[in-house]
Design an enzyme around this catalytic site. Structure first.
Site, PDB file in Angstrom:
ATOM      1  N   TYR A  61       1.056  -1.181   0.062  1.00  0.00           N
ATOM      2  CA  TYR A  61      -0.011  -0.067   0.125  1.00  0.00           C
ATOM      3  C   TYR A  61       0.965   1.379   0.014  1.00  0.00           C
ATOM      4  O   TYR A  61       1.954   1.351   0.613  1.00  0.00           O
ATOM      5  CB  TYR A  61      -0.895   0.148   1.207  1.00  0.00           C
ATOM      6  CG  TYR A  61      -1.664   1.291   1.459  1.00  0.00           C
ATOM      7  CD1 TYR A  61      -2.886   1.462   0.584  1.00  0.00           C
ATOM      8  CD2 TYR A  61      -1.333   2.120   2.501  1.00  0.00           C
ATOM      9  CE1 TYR A  61      -3.627   2.529   0.714  1.00  0.00           C
ATOM     10  CE2 TYR A  61      -2.252   3.230   2.552  1.00  0.00           C
ATOM     11  CZ  TYR A  61      -3.610   3.556   1.684  1.00  0.00           C
ATOM     12  OH  TYR A  61      -4.241   4.615   1.749  1.00  0.00           O
ATOM     13  N   ASP A  64       9.164   2.444  -0.186  1.00  0.00           N
ATOM     14  CA  ASP A  64       8.207   3.338   0.477  1.00  0.00           C
ATOM     15  C   ASP A  64       8.467   3.039   1.905  1.00  0.00           C
ATOM     16  O   ASP A  64       7.851   1.768   2.304  1.00  0.00           O
ATOM     17  CB  ASP A  64       6.731   2.976  -0.249  1.00  0.00           C
ATOM     18  CG  ASP A  64       5.835   3.752   0.771  1.00  0.00           C
ATOM     19  OD1 ASP A  64       6.084   4.166   1.887  1.00  0.00           O
ATOM     20  OD2 ASP A  64       4.471   3.496   0.281  1.00  0.00           O
ATOM     21  N   LYS A  69       4.536   9.216   8.715  1.00  0.00           N
ATOM     22  CA  LYS A  69       4.219   8.532  10.024  1.00  0.00           C
ATOM     23  C   LYS A  69       5.127   9.208  11.069  1.00  0.00           C
ATOM     24  O   LYS A  69       4.752  10.293  11.709  1.00  0.00           O
ATOM     25  CB  LYS A  69       4.189   7.083   9.804  1.00  0.00           C
ATOM     26  CG  LYS A  69       2.869   6.819   8.837  1.00  0.00           C
ATOM     27  CD  LYS A  69       2.164   5.262   8.809  1.00  0.00           C
ATOM     28  CE  LYS A  69       0.871   5.260   8.194  1.00  0.00           C
ATOM     29  NZ  LYS A  69       0.958   4.493   6.950  1.00  0.00           N
TER      30      LYS A  69
HETATM   31  C1  LIG Z   1       0.443   4.951   5.716  1.00  0.00           C
HETATM   32  C2  LIG Z   1       1.230   4.572   4.341  1.00  0.00           C
HETATM   33  C3  LIG Z   1       1.126   5.495   3.284  1.00  0.00           C
HETATM   34  C4  LIG Z   1       0.000   6.747   3.150  1.00  0.00           C
HETATM   35  O1  LIG Z   1       0.331   7.670   4.133  1.00  0.00           O
HETATM   36  P1  LIG Z   1      -0.696   8.690   4.626  1.00  0.00           P
HETATM   37  O2  LIG Z   1      -0.173   9.712   5.283  1.00  0.00           O
HETATM   38  O3  LIG Z   1      -1.821   7.825   5.261  1.00  0.00           O
HETATM   39  O4  LIG Z   1      -1.338   9.193   3.091  1.00  0.00           O
HETATM   40  C5  LIG Z   1       2.126   5.124   2.236  1.00  0.00           C
HETATM   41  N1  LIG Z   1       2.812   3.972   2.141  1.00  0.00           N
HETATM   42  C6  LIG Z   1       2.769   3.435   3.253  1.00  0.00           C
HETATM   43  C7  LIG Z   1       3.712   2.282   3.269  1.00  0.00           C
HETATM   44  C8  LIG Z   1       2.008   3.496   4.347  1.00  0.00           C
HETATM   45  O5  LIG Z   1       2.055   2.566   5.398  1.00  0.00           O
END
Ligand SMILES: *Cc1c(COP(=O)(O)O)cnc(C)c1O
Length: 426
Positions: free
Chosen positions: A142, A237, A265
């Protein structure tokens, strides 16, 4: 009196499904979402005054625990100086300097307001830099909600991707090629089928969005080699894994260097943040220096930078990650022992402060194995734990989050609750 049910009923009249982020609605586990009144340390309290040991951690950011005095003081100090300027602030440089120091290949950073924006902008940058349109992503990973990333595999291994959400044009989705995590051959096949057209491979190096999955030896190094060979950029990511599985993220643990990294995060300490980082030669393709446009009204917001910097202070302290990892290991071992006692197909594992629990006898290595979990069983386990005052992420495909605020007593209480819940499932 305000109850979770009355608040959910109220919320559903004015918010879509009563929530502002789909997974908060408890659809995967059923029942009524808890409306949180406040949070401190390892705990959250709902509007009914019930206390939970929190393993959601706001989905990752709260690695130092909720309302940490050092973070709150920094936010207060920053707030008194103004909430947003729309002009440069030195805290942006300070936080970028910390990130550059931890990730040797990161020479330039661009802050955004969310992980979604970071991933979306990293894709545009990769496409602009390589002058190619196609991207490779992995089923089950994701990266937020950018159109190009809400795509799943089409029928047939080499078919073009198809939208996984309504509203994503087929014309865009066909530029997203979908591979299988931990299956290097699936990526090789895509490079062979689309020569000179793939701009980048984007991957969660240690996925936490198909529950916690670990990269098999050689998988990420193999991606690195394939990207280098074919002139595509490798994007890690690390929005979830960064500053959580280790201070230097999953890339530190696996010793593979991506071209671009996305963060979020933890680096916002609970405030809205995302970031892209990479070598100057790639990053400076971005506006204002280059032709790839990127901007944001609240990007590098002073309150978010202050919360991120204060959180970094805490997690960069010597011994923080050792203690975090040891506490999480104790929890995982206790959960596994409880499963053995109860004779239930259940297990757990972790890396640093990122952990997975599975309704499976052995930890999964693929998205398919994660999906093979008994969802009904997870639902029952979930609500038994919630009743016991343990708040886990409300889905069997999500990882869970340990923090520096969780004490041995919290861990023991969680294991005791799990022992009772698993016995009830047996
Ligand atoms: C949470 C997450 C996102 C998206 O981040 P948001 O701040 O919710 O837009 C993208 N990549 C990964 C791996 C994530 O865990």
């Amino acid at each position: 009196m305000s109850t979770n049910s009355s608040e959910f009923e109220r919320a559903r009249k004015v918010l879509v499904g009563g929530v502002n982020s789909a997974v908060r609605a408890f659809r995967a586990v059923g029942g009524t979402p808890r409306f949180i009144d406040r949070a401190e340390g390892a705990y959250m309290w709902d509007v009914e005054g019930k206390r939970y040991i929190d393993y959601l951690g706001s989905w990752g950011p709260m690695i130092a625990g909720h309302s940490h005095p050092h973070v709150l003081a920094a936010v207060e100090r920053a707030a008194r100086r103004g909430l947003s300027f729309g002009a440069p602030n030195v805290m942006e440089s300070e936080l970028a300097e910390r990130i550059c120091a931890l990730f040797p290949q990161v020479e330039r950073v661009r802050f955004t307001s969310s992980g979604t924006e970071a991933a979306m902008s990293a894709l545009r940058l990769a496409r602009g830099f390589t002058r190619r349109d196609s991207i490779v992503k992995f089923e089950g990973c994701y990266h937020g909600t950018a159109d190009s990333l809400l795509v799943k595999a089409g029928s047939g291994a080499l078919a073009f991707g198809t939208p996984s959400s309504a509203g994503v044009p087929d014309d865009l989705a066909r530029h997203t090629l979908v591979a299988q995590y931990n299956d290097l051959a699936s990526v090789e096949a895509l490079f062979a089928a689309h020569p000179g057209r793939i701009a980048c491979v984007i991957v969660e190096p240690m996925p936490g969005n198909m529950n916690l999955i670990l990269p098999e030896p050689g998988f990420l190094a193999g991606l690195r080699a394939l990207c280098t060979k074919h002139g595509a950029l490798l994007i890690f990511d690390e929005v979830m894994s960064g500053f959580r599985v280790a201070l230097g993220g999953a890339q530190q643990l696996v010793d593979v260097v991506p071209d671009l990294s996305a963060f979020g995060k933890v680096i916002g300490g609970g405030m809205p943040v995302g970031a892209i980082g990479g070598p100057a030669a790639i990053m400076e393709m971005m506006a204002p220096l280059g032709p790839v446009y990127q901007a944001g009204t609240l990007s590098g917001n002073p309150i978010a930078m202050a919360a991120g910097l204060a959180t970094m202070d805490l997690i960069a302290e010597p011994g923080f990650f050792e203690r975090l990892g040891a506490g999480c290991a104790r929890l995982v071992e206790g959960l596994n022992a409880a499963a053995r006692e109860a004779g239930v197909a259940f297990c757990a594992r972790h890396r640093g402060g990122l952990a997975g629990l599975y309704m499976l006898a052995t930890p999964p290595a693929s998205f398919a194995q994660v999906q093979a979990q008994d969802v009904e069983r997870f639902r029952r386990f979930y609500h038994l734990m919630l009743d016991e005052g343990v708040y886990l992420p409300p889905s069997p495909v999500e990882a869970f989050f340990f923090s520096g605020a969780h004490t041995d007593a919290d861990v023991d209480a969680t294991i005791a609750a799990a022992r009772r819940a698993l016995r009830a499932l047996a």
